[in-house]
Design a protein around this motif. Structure first.
Motif: not given
Length: 357
Positions: A197-203, A254-260, A303-310, A345-349
């Motif tokens: 999950l890529r997180i983009e916070l616009e201030l 501000a941008t962060f690379q993380s996991i959902f 949708q995300v929670y259909t993945a393994d581990g969730y 591919a992952g997500y962008v929030a």
């Protein structure tokens, strides 16, 4: 259909922008839960099947305004989920991830909104010509709503409380200013697993026409895919992953690379963050000028929670809604991210948030 049901008489108010109009009109019509009128008359048809010069002109103008609304207010009208439709009365788009509609009446050439943001009241936002002029000029709302103040919760790691080892303050760790927050730092070696999950916070500055706020700092943290918080939860107290600080760029991002994040019992999926005036002050929570939380569209989480581990998140999400969440139940429109992507591919929030800069 009587399109004057909720006619907005004060057309001069439109210079404040769509955000002002939606909130003003929603307050005026909060008790009027009208039936959905977009689909009330006429069969569905793609816009490409519209004919006639007048109809074509209206369709073109409507498309321009709807595209502008998507670019200016993605938290309500995310382009990634837009479904373009028309019938005998309307040219409109439905946004299933936010449960909102925005469209133009073919009877009075006014812009209308309906859905979650309006409290499911059918709202007349005024002449299409007004919004067309705003779209043509690239105008956006001249006011910004300040993102709601929320609790930092029991696991902030910002020096305001303690864990088993004493005061918990990730902000003093060497390397905490970082974009990729998946690995632990400071001698800890864990790496958080999950869907990227890529997180983009616009201030932006709510006190100055939504001007970008550069050089501010944002501290962000959230739970693992298992619903655990590093530094606090059993099994991960020695880790400090999924926590990090970033300085906002010249465009206020501000941008962060993380996991959902996962969904744990009793809360909708969310991300915590604190806003600081600069990096130098981002050393303890008491210096923050704003503390809030970011939410995700429910359909994206499912949708995300259909993945393994969730797997645990599937059950927990089915037992909670925004209406029953103890943080988001008073409204979540200003805190819901626009999310694109998929499990492969992952997500962008992305979230645009106002503060008094």
């Amino acid at each position: 259909m009587n399109t004057n049901t909720l006619h907005h008489d004060d057309n001069t108010a439109h210079h404040h922008g769509l955000q002002h109009d939606l909130k003003t009109l929603t307050r005026q019509a909060a008790t009027r839960r009208n039936a959905l009128r977009w689909l009330a008359v006429g069969s569905m048809a793609p816009l490409s099947l519209l004919s006639g010069n007048s109809m074509a002109d209206t369709a073109s103008d409507a498309s321009t305004v709807l595209n502008w609304a998507q670019a200016s207010y993605p938290q309500w009208f995310p382009a990634s989920s837009a479904v373009a439709q028309s019938n005998a009365n309307f040219i409109f788009r439905f946004y299933p991830t936010t449960d909102n509609y925005l469209g133009v009446s073919l009877q009075d050439a006014n812009l209308y909104a309906y859905g979650r943001e309006t409290g499911y009241a059918f709202l007349n936002l005024g002449p299409l010509s007004h919004w067309l002029s705003m779209a043509a000029g690239g105008a956006t709302s001249q006011t910004c709503s300040i993102i709601p103040q929320e609790t930092a919760g029991p696991y902030p790691g910002d020096g305001s409380n303690s864990n088993q080892s004493g005061v918990a303050n990730a902000l003093t760790l060497s390397g905490i200013v970082r974009s990729d927050i998946r690995p632990s730092i400071g001698g800890a070696t864990g790496i958080a697993a999950g869907i990227p999950l890529r997180i983009e916070l616009e201030l932006v500055n709510a006190a100055s026409s939504c001007a970008s706020l550069s050089g501010y700092a944002i501290y962000l943290w959230h739970c693992t895919r298992d619903g655990l918080y590093s530094m606090y939860s059993n099994g991960v107290t020695s880790e400090n992953y999924l926590r990090g600080v970033q300085e906002t760029s010249a465009s206020g991002v501000a941008t962060f690379q993380s996991i959902f994040p996962g969904c744990y019992s009793g809360r909708m999926p969310h991300i915590h963050f604190e806003v600081y005036r600069n990096l130098a002050s981002a050393t303890r929570g008491s210096n923050a000028i704003r503390t809030s939380q970011m939410a995700f569209p429910t359909a994206v989480c499912q949708q995300v929670y259909t993945a393994d581990g969730y797997s645990a998140s599937v059950r927990n999400l089915s037992q909670i809604t925004f209406a029953t969440d103890n943080v988001f139940s008073d409204g979540v429109s200003l805190q819901t991210a626009t999310v694109t992507g998929d499990n492969s591919a992952g997500y962008v929030a992305k979230l645009r948030m106002g503060v008094n800069g």
